[in-house]
Design an enzyme around this catalytic site. Structure first.
Site, PDB file in Angstrom:
ATOM      1  N   LYS A  51     -17.454 -18.310   0.408  1.00 22.96           N
ATOM      2  CA  LYS A  51     -18.088 -18.368  -0.914  1.00 22.96           C
ATOM      3  C   LYS A  51     -19.605 -18.484  -0.796  1.00 22.96           C
ATOM      4  O   LYS A  51     -20.353 -17.896  -1.595  1.00 22.96           O
ATOM      5  CB  LYS A  51     -17.520 -19.546  -1.698  1.00 22.96           C
ATOM      6  N   SER A  71      -9.769 -23.350  -7.956  1.00 22.44           N
ATOM      7  CA  SER A  71     -11.160 -23.668  -7.637  1.00 22.44           C
ATOM      8  C   SER A  71     -12.146 -23.302  -8.746  1.00 22.44           C
ATOM      9  O   SER A  71     -13.323 -23.630  -8.643  1.00 22.44           O
ATOM     10  CB  SER A  71     -11.571 -22.975  -6.328  1.00 22.44           C
TER      11      SER A  71
END
Length: 812
Positions: A761, A718
């Site tokens: 996140k 990611s």
């Protein structure tokens, strides 16, 4: 023939002898004994010798072998005359021999059967007559003591021992009847010196006497114990009869038996369970309470009778009350509470509790255990919790078999025994941290417990009976799903707890943490008052993790230090002694004033502003430097997800003039290294194509990409667009826009692919004051799962191509 011509047989022995190998013990001279011969070859030797002079040599084998040779024999044996021979039906012979004299094999004349050897005879070597006589008396005296205490010595043996007049023969006879090793007997046989032979035999007699003494002591102890047990048994039986006659209570065993029987009858067992339990109860009634098996059986019956075998009552709980309970116990976690209420509503409609498994996943300190406890309270069910973190033995789940010492049931049966309910709430903590060893795999054992198709007939190793555990509501907790076996996850309803943002931590502190910490540290309610700014300062500067565990530790630290200050201040002015030691009524007005001042000093309030917090906690651990560091050329800010929750990730890149190359540091995993290589390839192609950097710039510079906090392992795809952005920033020598973070996987053709953990996140970005986040377009659907108060103040930019990321990061 005249008397002068009579010659002793010892002088007429031949120099060549047929050798008979002896597999047992050696035979000494001067003994008349039977000898069984079964070997066909040895039978022929006996027949040939018996038809001749009747003299044979008997030698003991060193080791028992099927076909012995002369090399397998000892060198010293005994010459013997065959007195009588009896043929046996099986082909063997039984001979009676009279042993005559020792001999030593001098030369082998025939190695094979029949074995023949040239021998030399060994005469006894006699030393000082006076010393030998003393040894003879000692041998006879010591041997008499042995023979009197050993029933194996017959009267005939005792008489033979007394009637033997030759000292050497006395030593030989005693050695032949002593219970010593055959090699020690052979050693005596090989001794020519009579005195040494007698001394050695005396040593063996002393050993035999010591053995007899110990044997007699052990026998006496056993006899005393048996007599004591018999006496106690008769006394107990007599006491039992007296109690029955007087109508008094029977013994403990009878009481236990009756209690077990009453409980078992109340359960109304059927089939296998009834048969096995009744068999154990019957066995228990016949056992002696002093036997070891008695305790084992009693513990087993106690476990069975303490388990909740009867069907549980129907579940009765109010959904409104359950919702109020969850709201009272937990601030925030709206999505989690909503999922739990939905789950409870389905249970209430379905009226079926079977196959109910909830898996709570989230970082440490977010309230997984307390949520499970609240579910139990909301449903009015007993709660039992145990952890399987680090567990490596499946017996912890399924129990030990009763054949082992100290065997006990597994955690499931133990929990049911404690809560005494067939439908409790069981919380199994840390299932992502189970291990595996040679003792088994606990995660595989848990599959049987959690599988609705199997746990109806769950069989614990200790219990060894089918028990229905399908009514248990299982709540599992874990920090991450990565290490949980797939079959285990398939059986559970997964509910994710992402963590708290700063404002949520402030509210949790006000409602729960501050009152709890004040009480724990001996301070009064509201004695320490916090403003919103000071609580936010603690959350941002000292407790920036996903949960509130460190937040609570910092509050404890402040309250401990303040409590220490209060007590120290009162001690300095001597107030503590006047309050606790001096009796009332003495000291007059001055004393009452001191007491009043002491009470006021110990209960002095504290307003904990930012300066006070920093005074007690020191300089802040966290700051906003990470976001500021991302404002330099060659840097970018990414978002990562770990088992501890979401976090920000700074990427740094620099160039060094020299040979072309690309270095990676920061303890990256293989997947992240591949993402970095893809980012480098794409940026090189893009920079050359757009004229940002010429080919020569890449050929003449060594590029180094680093992720700080090198001690922490990092992996995953990611960070692909984040690393590409940092490399492009380095090539352009232009910083990215301020307060911008990003997450997304980069493909070699420039596509931005979806990632996981967007909610976590985003929470991390909110904690770290990030205002803009670039996300993959495929993750737009995940924005609906993020609470509005978390998304508030953050701008999300969905992208599908890396060119869009470049435009957002650097402008057109």
């Amino acid at each position: 023939m005249s008397e002068q011509n009579i010659v002793p047989i010892e002088q007429l022995l031949p120099n060549k002898l047929f050798i008979i190998p002896l597999m047992g013990r050696p035979i000494f001279p001067g003994i008349f004994t039977p000898l069984m011969v079964n070997s066909p070859d040895d039978t022929k030797v006996i027949d040939e010798a018996y038809s001749g002079d009747g003299i044979i040599g008997i030698v003991m084998l060193k080791n028992e072998v099927d076909i012995p040779s002369l090399s397998d024999l000892y060198s010293v044996g005994t010459a013997a005359r065959i007195a009588k021979k009896i043929n046996l039906p099986d082909g063997g012979v039984n001979v009676f021999i009279s042993t005559i004299k020792r001999f030593r094999i001098r030369k082998i004349l025939n190695e094979r059967r029949p074995m023949v050897a040239a021998v030399e005879y060994m005469d006894d070597q006699e030393d000082d007559t006076f010393e030998v006589k003393a040894l003879t008396r000692a041998l006879i005296s010591e041997m008499k003591e042995i023979s009197e205490n050993n029933p194996l010595f017959s009267e005939e043996m005792r008489l033979n021992m007394i009637n033997i007049d030759h000292p050497g023969k006395i030593a030989d006879f005693i050695t032949s009847i002593l219970n010593i090793d055959k090699n020690e007997q052979q050693r005596v046989l090989e001794m020519q010196n009579v005195r040494k032979r007698m001394e050695q035999v005396l040593v063996y007699i002393k050993k035999e006497q010591e053995l007899l003494r110990i044997q007699k002591k052990i026998q006496n102890e056993i006899n005393d114990r048996i007599e004591k047990n018999q006496r106690e048994y008769f006394l107990r039986e007599e006491l039992k009869t007296i109690k029955e006659e007087l109508g008094m209570t029977t013994d403990a065993k009878s009481t236990d038996y009756q209690n077990f029987k009453d409980k078992i009858e109340g359960f109304h067992f059927e089939g296998e369970v009834k048969e096995a339990v009744n068999s154990e109860l019957e066995k228990f009634s016949l056992m002696d309470p002093n036997s070891g098996e008695y305790i084992v059986t009693r513990n087993y019956l106690e476990t069975i009778t303490n388990l909740p075998w009867n069907d549980p009552p129907a579940e009765e709980f109010n959904l409104i009350e359950a919702q109020k309970r969850l709201e009272a116990d937990h601030y925030g976690l709206e999505d989690v509470k909503k999922r739990i209420i939905e789950y409870l509503a389905v249970r209430k409609l379905k009226r079926d509790s079977k196959g109910s498994i909830i898996l709570l996943v989230g970082p440490p300190g977010v309230g997984k255990t307390s949520v499970g406890r609240s579910i139990a309270h909301a449903m009015n069910k007993p709660f039992f919790r145990f952890s399987v973190g680090g567990m490596r033995d499946e017996a912890e789940i399924k129990g030990h078999r009763r054949t082992y010492i100290g065997a006990m049931p597994g955690k499931i049966i133990q929990g049911l025994k404690i809560v005494k309910s067939k439908a409790p709430v069981f919380m199994i903590d840390e299932i992502d941290k189970m291990g595996m060893s040679y003792q088994g795999d606990p995660s595989s054992a848990l599959l049987e417990v959690l599988d609705p198709e199997q746990n109806i007939m769950f069989r614990d190793h200790y219990l060894d009976l089918p028990f229905d555990v399908s009514n248990i509501l299982f709540i599992l907790t874990a920090n991450t799903l990565d290490s949980i076996p797939g079959p285990l996850m398939d059986r559970a309803e997964i509910i994710t707890l992402s963590g708290y943002i700063d404002m949520e931590k402030v509210e949790i502190a006000k409602r729960y943490l501050i009152p709890k910490s004040l009480n724990k540290n001996g301070l009064k309610k509201n004695q320490v008052k916090y403003g919103k700014d000071s609580l936010l300062f603690i959350a941002n500067g000292y407790a920036r993790e996903a949960g509130v565990r460190n937040f609570e530790k910092n509050l404890d630290k402040i309250h401990r230090k303040y409590a220490a200050e209060l007590v120290m201040n009162s001690s300095v002015i001597g107030l503590e002694a006047s309050v606790k030691v001096k009796p009332k009524g003495k000291g007059g007005k001055n004393e009452s004033e001191l007491e009043k001042k002491a009470a006021e000093a110990l209960s002095a309030p504290l307003t904990a502003d930012v300066d006070v917090v920093q005074k007690y906690l020191g300089k802040p651990i966290f700051n906003d430097d990470e976001i500021k560091r991302a404002n330099n050329p060659g840097t970018s800010l990414g978002l990562a997800w770990t088992s501890m929750g979401g976090d920000t990730l700074i990427i740094e890149a620099i160039t060094n003039a020299g040979k072309e190359g690309f270095s990676l540091t920061g303890q990256m995993g293989d997947v992240m290294k591949e993402s970095a290589s893809i980012a480098m390839s794409w940026i090189r192609h893009y920079a050359i194509e757009k004229g940002i950097s010429p080919v020569e710039w890449f050929e003449k510079n060594h590029i180094h990409l680093h992720i700080p906090e090198g001690a922490t392992p990092k992996d995953g795809p990611s960070a692909g667009i984040t690393m590409a952005t940092a490399l492009l920033s380095l090539a352009k020598q232009t910083a990215i826009k301020p307060s911008l973070a990003m997450t997304g996987e980069l493909s070699l053709t420039g596509q931005v692919l979806p990632i996981g953990g967007l909610k976590e996140k985003t929470v991390a970005a909110k904690r770290n004051k990030v205002k803009q986040i670039i996300i993959p377009k495929a993750n737009v659907r995940d924005l609906d799962d993020i609470p509005e108060h978390v998304k508030k103040g953050i701008a999300f930019y969905p992208v599908s191509r890396m060119e869009e990321v470049v435009e957002l990061a650097f402008g057109k």
